[in-house]
Structures are given as structure tokens and as C-alpha cells.
Design a protein around this motif. Structure first.
Motif, PDB file in Angstrom:
ATOM      1  N   ALA A  81       0.867  -1.231   0.120  1.00 42.97           N
ATOM      2  CA  ALA A  81      -0.039   0.048   0.045  1.00 42.97           C
ATOM      3  C   ALA A  81       0.810   1.356  -0.152  1.00 42.97           C
ATOM      4  O   ALA A  81       0.646   2.090  -0.797  1.00 42.97           O
ATOM      5  CB  ALA A  81      -0.979   0.061   1.217  1.00 42.97           C
ATOM      6  N   ARG A  82       1.893   1.285   0.899  1.00 40.22           N
ATOM      7  CA  ARG A  82       2.935   2.277   0.973  1.00 40.22           C
ATOM      8  C   ARG A  82       3.604   2.680  -0.310  1.00 40.22           C
ATOM      9  O   ARG A  82       3.835   3.400  -0.887  1.00 40.22           O
ATOM     10  CB  ARG A  82       3.756   2.195   1.754  1.00 40.22           C
ATOM     11  CG  ARG A  82       3.205   2.233   3.125  1.00 40.22           C
ATOM     12  CD  ARG A  82       3.501   3.755   4.207  1.00 40.22           C
ATOM     13  NE  ARG A  82       4.939   3.984   3.892  1.00 40.22           N
ATOM     14  CZ  ARG A  82       5.992   3.864   4.976  1.00 40.22           C
ATOM     15  NH1 ARG A  82       5.567   2.924   5.844  1.00 40.22           N
ATOM     16  NH2 ARG A  82       6.983   4.202   4.623  1.00 40.22           N
ATOM     17  N   ALA A  83       3.939   1.230  -1.176  1.00 39.97           N
ATOM     18  CA  ALA A  83       4.698   1.468  -2.282  1.00 39.97           C
ATOM     19  C   ALA A  83       3.942   1.627  -3.490  1.00 39.97           C
ATOM     20  O   ALA A  83       4.345   1.763  -4.816  1.00 39.97           O
ATOM     21  CB  ALA A  83       5.920   0.269  -2.416  1.00 39.97           C
ATOM     22  N   ARG A  84       2.490   1.721  -3.217  1.00 42.90           N
ATOM     23  CA  ARG A  84       1.347   1.590  -4.392  1.00 42.90           C
ATOM     24  C   ARG A  84       1.845   0.635  -5.436  1.00 42.90           C
ATOM     25  O   ARG A  84       1.842   0.557  -6.524  1.00 42.90           O
ATOM     26  CB  ARG A  84       1.347   2.758  -5.151  1.00 42.90           C
ATOM     27  CG  ARG A  84       0.962   4.057  -4.262  1.00 42.90           C
ATOM     28  CD  ARG A  84       1.078   5.435  -4.994  1.00 42.90           C
ATOM     29  NE  ARG A  84       0.289   6.301  -3.982  1.00 42.90           N
ATOM     30  CZ  ARG A  84       0.258   7.591  -4.611  1.00 42.90           C
ATOM     31  NH1 ARG A  84       0.610   7.887  -5.662  1.00 42.90           N
ATOM     32  NH2 ARG A  84      -0.257   8.582  -3.579  1.00 42.90           N
ATOM     33  N   ALA A  85       2.053  -0.927  -5.067  1.00 38.60           N
ATOM     34  CA  ALA A  85       2.520  -1.916  -5.702  1.00 38.60           C
ATOM     35  C   ALA A  85       1.179  -2.968  -5.494  1.00 38.60           C
ATOM     36  O   ALA A  85       0.390  -2.920  -4.647  1.00 38.60           O
ATOM     37  CB  ALA A  85       3.535  -2.483  -4.938  1.00 38.60           C
ATOM     38  N   ARG A  86       1.100  -3.656  -6.776  1.00 35.43           N
ATOM     39  CA  ARG A  86       0.009  -4.592  -6.707  1.00 35.43           C
ATOM     40  C   ARG A  86       0.367  -5.758  -6.006  1.00 35.43           C
ATOM     41  O   ARG A  86       1.708  -6.148  -5.976  1.00 35.43           O
ATOM     42  CB  ARG A  86      -0.336  -5.212  -8.115  1.00 35.43           C
ATOM     43  CG  ARG A  86      -1.060  -4.131  -8.937  1.00 35.43           C
ATOM     44  CD  ARG A  86      -1.475  -4.619 -10.156  1.00 35.43           C
ATOM     45  NE  ARG A  86      -0.419  -4.955 -11.046  1.00 35.43           N
ATOM     46  CZ  ARG A  86      -0.208  -6.299 -11.678  1.00 35.43           C
ATOM     47  NH1 ARG A  86      -1.347  -7.179 -11.891  1.00 35.43           N
ATOM     48  NH2 ARG A  86       0.576  -6.519 -12.686  1.00 35.43           N
ATOM     49  N   SER A  90      -5.365  -3.824   0.203  1.00 35.61           N
ATOM     50  CA  SER A  90      -4.881  -3.615  -0.815  1.00 35.61           C
ATOM     51  C   SER A  90      -5.925  -3.069  -2.057  1.00 35.61           C
ATOM     52  O   SER A  90      -7.214  -3.386  -2.161  1.00 35.61           O
ATOM     53  CB  SER A  90      -4.211  -4.770  -1.578  1.00 35.61           C
ATOM     54  OG  SER A  90      -3.411  -5.442  -0.557  1.00 35.61           O
ATOM     55  N   SER A  91      -5.424  -2.049  -2.612  1.00 34.40           N
ATOM     56  CA  SER A  91      -6.270  -1.306  -3.692  1.00 34.40           C
ATOM     57  C   SER A  91      -6.244  -2.140  -5.045  1.00 34.40           C
ATOM     58  O   SER A  91      -7.078  -2.195  -5.863  1.00 34.40           O
ATOM     59  CB  SER A  91      -5.790   0.077  -3.862  1.00 34.40           C
ATOM     60  OG  SER A  91      -4.491   0.330  -4.230  1.00 34.40           O
ATOM     61  N   SER A  92      -5.169  -2.613  -5.064  1.00 34.17           N
ATOM     62  CA  SER A  92      -4.859  -3.783  -6.388  1.00 34.17           C
ATOM     63  C   SER A  92      -4.394  -4.955  -5.879  1.00 34.17           C
ATOM     64  O   SER A  92      -3.219  -4.942  -5.428  1.00 34.17           O
ATOM     65  CB  SER A  92      -3.912  -3.007  -7.317  1.00 34.17           C
ATOM     66  OG  SER A  92      -3.695  -3.648  -8.550  1.00 34.17           O
ATOM     67  N   PHE A  93      -5.031  -6.044  -6.257  1.00 29.67           N
ATOM     68  CA  PHE A  93      -4.454  -7.312  -5.665  1.00 29.67           C
ATOM     69  C   PHE A  93      -5.221  -8.585  -6.501  1.00 29.67           C
ATOM     70  O   PHE A  93      -6.272  -8.317  -7.059  1.00 29.67           O
ATOM     71  CB  PHE A  93      -5.121  -7.779  -4.052  1.00 29.67           C
ATOM     72  CG  PHE A  93      -6.474  -7.727  -4.051  1.00 29.67           C
ATOM     73  CD1 PHE A  93      -7.027  -8.956  -3.981  1.00 29.67           C
ATOM     74  CD2 PHE A  93      -7.557  -6.631  -3.835  1.00 29.67           C
ATOM     75  CE1 PHE A  93      -8.381  -8.921  -3.741  1.00 29.67           C
ATOM     76  CE2 PHE A  93      -8.755  -6.788  -3.574  1.00 29.67           C
ATOM     77  CZ  PHE A  93      -9.067  -8.151  -3.536  1.00 29.67           C
ATOM     78  N   LEU A  94      -4.452  -9.428  -6.442  1.00 29.93           N
ATOM     79  CA  LEU A  94      -4.929 -11.048  -6.950  1.00 29.93           C
ATOM     80  C   LEU A  94      -4.589 -11.924  -5.860  1.00 29.93           C
ATOM     81  O   LEU A  94      -3.535 -12.181  -5.409  1.00 29.93           O
ATOM     82  CB  LEU A  94      -4.264 -11.329  -8.112  1.00 29.93           C
ATOM     83  CG  LEU A  94      -4.398 -12.701  -8.890  1.00 29.93           C
ATOM     84  CD1 LEU A  94      -6.002 -12.703  -9.032  1.00 29.93           C
ATOM     85  CD2 LEU A  94      -3.652 -12.963 -10.034  1.00 29.93           C
ATOM     86  N   ILE A  95      -5.441 -12.838  -5.511  1.00 24.78           N
ATOM     87  CA  ILE A  95      -5.364 -13.938  -4.584  1.00 24.78           C
ATOM     88  C   ILE A  95      -5.361 -15.318  -5.592  1.00 24.78           C
ATOM     89  O   ILE A  95      -6.370 -15.387  -6.178  1.00 24.78           O
ATOM     90  CB  ILE A  95      -6.652 -13.967  -3.557  1.00 24.78           C
ATOM     91  CG1 ILE A  95      -6.562 -12.770  -2.675  1.00 24.78           C
ATOM     92  CG2 ILE A  95      -6.641 -15.240  -2.646  1.00 24.78           C
ATOM     93  CD1 ILE A  95      -7.901 -12.525  -1.767  1.00 24.78           C
TER      94      ILE A  95
END
Length: 295
Positions: free
Chosen positions: A103-108, A152-157
Motif C-alpha cells: 500500500a505504501r509503495a503503491r504496488a500490486r 490492498s487497492s490492487s490485488f490478486l489472490i
């Protein structure tokens, strides 16, 4: 996918079976940073214990990745049952730390989960089926899934099961079977324990595609074949020309496991194959690939 822009990707648990496969599959197309407790600190390698929050978050922020594939976990099902505080620290709190770093790094964030989030009463589970874990390992992974989806704003489980393949020092079901049969040991294997065995390199390739296509949400990415552990062991013996007579079919209740296992936690993978445009291997194909990549 030709012409896909290179991305910076952190792989946690990079010394494990899936982590090693991911590094191998990704390194020619992307800038891969390996993260694990055992990291030697070489080029593009960082030693991080994910239970250490500040260290984990700051390390991810410093690298500034586009994507983090979070494959680090405590996966010993019986140990999770007996050492619950440790299992929760690694699988739940560790995942929360990775998610905060993302979240801090704006990473998926791509999170590797498990078929053991299901109770195994019927098998062939799809993404819309309701999880109901029956052991502590499954419970921690389900809690971690929920953290990922919330934080997470951008994620895949990615849910998978029974990973197998070559690893220089850690056994999985296939290499445990191979070692035992090679040493002419009699192996007791459950005939009523059913899963979707997953060749690690095939899963890694699927995750590479998911990264490049920016797939989000929830996917079941496992082997395409529903099979019992005993029948899987038989196929391993036949493929590697070992004595299948050493395999003894038993029931799960005959094995002195500490944690309960789902009877049938097989996964339905049609959605993943369609979205990723990839064939997920059945056991015969996976073992064929394993023979071809023998170390």
C-alpha cells in the motif's frame, strides 16, 4: 507476451519451491528482487523476515516494486496446528506487513493462498464457493486473504494446492514419494485424500501472465486433474520406473496426522485458464515436465 513492459517484481519466499520457480520464469522479462529470511544479500536479493513489520514495510518501500508476489508462508499443516502463535505471526501478521508495504509503495499484491480454505466435503471448488477451513493452517490463510482484500487497492489472490517439483533441499509430495521409493521404502498413502496437484513451474508461468495482464480478484490456479494422493503416487512411481508395489493404500484416518485435512479440496480451474489463456497441467503432463527438468 511480446513487447510487455518490464516490471520490478518482489518475490517473497524466494527460496521455496514456488519462489524459485517464479524467479526462474520472471527474471528474463522483469527486474526480480528475491526476498526471504535465508537471502544471502547478493544482487537483487534482500534478507527480510516478514514478521518484522518495520523491516518488511521499509524494505518494500525502498525497492519500489510494481508488483509483490507474496509466496512466503508457514505451510507445514501439522506444525501450524501445534504452534498456532507462530503460524499466525507468519501467515496472518506477516501478510498484513507485506500488504502495508504494498500500500505504501503503491504496488500490486499477488497473494498465494491454498485449497485448504475449504472443508473438503464435496471438492471441485470454484471461486464463488464459501470457504470453511477445518485446520489452523487453512484458517490463517483465509484470514490473510481477507487482509489482502481489505488492505490492498490492487490485488490478486491465487488459491492453489499440492505444489510439486524439484527443490534442492525441501521435500514436497512428489519428491517425498520419489525418495522413499528410490530407497525401497514402503509408503502408506491415503486413497481417500483428494486434491489438484500443481506443478510449480506451471503455476509460476500462470502468475507471470497474471502480472503482465494485470489480472485482479480471485483465481483458482492449480492442476487441472482431481486425483487421490494414492493415485498420484502411483503415477509418480510409473513415470519414474519405480516399484509401485511399495505403495500401500490407506485411509486418512490411518495416518497419524495432528491436523485434520479436507477430504476433497480439489479446485475448479476453468476461470483461470480462460482469463490467463493458459493450459493448467494434469498430473501426467506435470510429471512429464518434471522428468524433462530433472536436476
Amino acid at each position: 507476451m511480446k513487447g510487455t513492459p518490464s516490471q520490478k517484481v518482489i518475490v517473497t519466499g524466494s527460496t521455496g519451491l514456488l519462489g524459485r520457480s517464479l524467479v526462474k520464469v520472471l527474471k528474463d522479462r522483469h527486474d526480480v528482487v528475491r526476498m526471504s529470511r535465508q537471502a544471502a544479500g547478493g544482487h537483487n536479493e534482500i534478507a527480510v523476515d516478514i514478521v518484522q513489520k518495520h523491516e518488511t514495510v521499509e524494505s518494500i518501500v525502498k525497492v519500489g516494486p510494481h508488483v509483490v508476489v507474496h509466496a512466503a508462508a508457514q505451510t507445514n499443516v501439522d506444525q501450524c496446528e501445534t504452534e498456532r502463535a507462530l503460524a499466525r505471526r507468519i501467515n496472518v501478521e506477516g501478510t498484513a506487513n507485506v500488504a502495508e508495504g504494498c500500500a505504501r509503495a503503491r504496488a500490486r499484491l499477488i497473494f498465494i493462498s491454498t485449497d485448504y480454505v475449504f472443508d473438503g466435503t464435496r471438492g471441485n471448488y470454484g471461486e464463488d464457493d464459501q470457504p470453511n477451513p477445518i485446520n489452523f493452517y487453512g484458517l490463517t490463510k483465509l484470514e490473510a486473504e481477507r487482509i489482502v482484500a481489505t488492505a490492498s487497492s490492487s490485488f490478486l489472490i491465487v488459491r492453489t494446492g499440492v505444489l510439486y517439483g524439484w527443490h534442492p533441499s525441501r521435500l514436497n509430495f512428489a519428491t517425498w514419494t520419489l525418495n522413499g521409493l528410490s530407497e525401497h521404502q514402503q509408503l502408506r498413502v491415503a486413497k481417500d485424500h483428494i486434491n489438484s496437484p500443481t506443478f510449480a513451474d506451471n503455476l509460476a508461468e500462470a502468475i507471470r501472465i497474471a502480472i503482465e495482464r494485470k489480472i485482479e480478484g480471485l483465481l483458482h490456479v492449480a492442476g487441472s486433474q482431481r486425483i487421490s494422493r494414492f493415485d498420484f503416487a502411483l503415477k509418480i512411481a510409473k513415470r519414474f520406473n519405480l516399484d509401485e508395489g511399495l505403495l500401500v493404500p490407506v485411509e486418512m484416518q490411518d495416518l497419524k496426522w495432528i491436523a485434520r485435512r479436507p477430504r476433497d479440496s480439489s479446485l475448479r480451474v476453468g476461470k483461470a485458464e480462460k482469463e490467463l489463456g493458459i493450459a493448467l497441467f494434469g498430473v501426467d503432463r506435470g510429471l512429464q515436465e518434471m522428468v524433462g527438468s530433472r536436476q
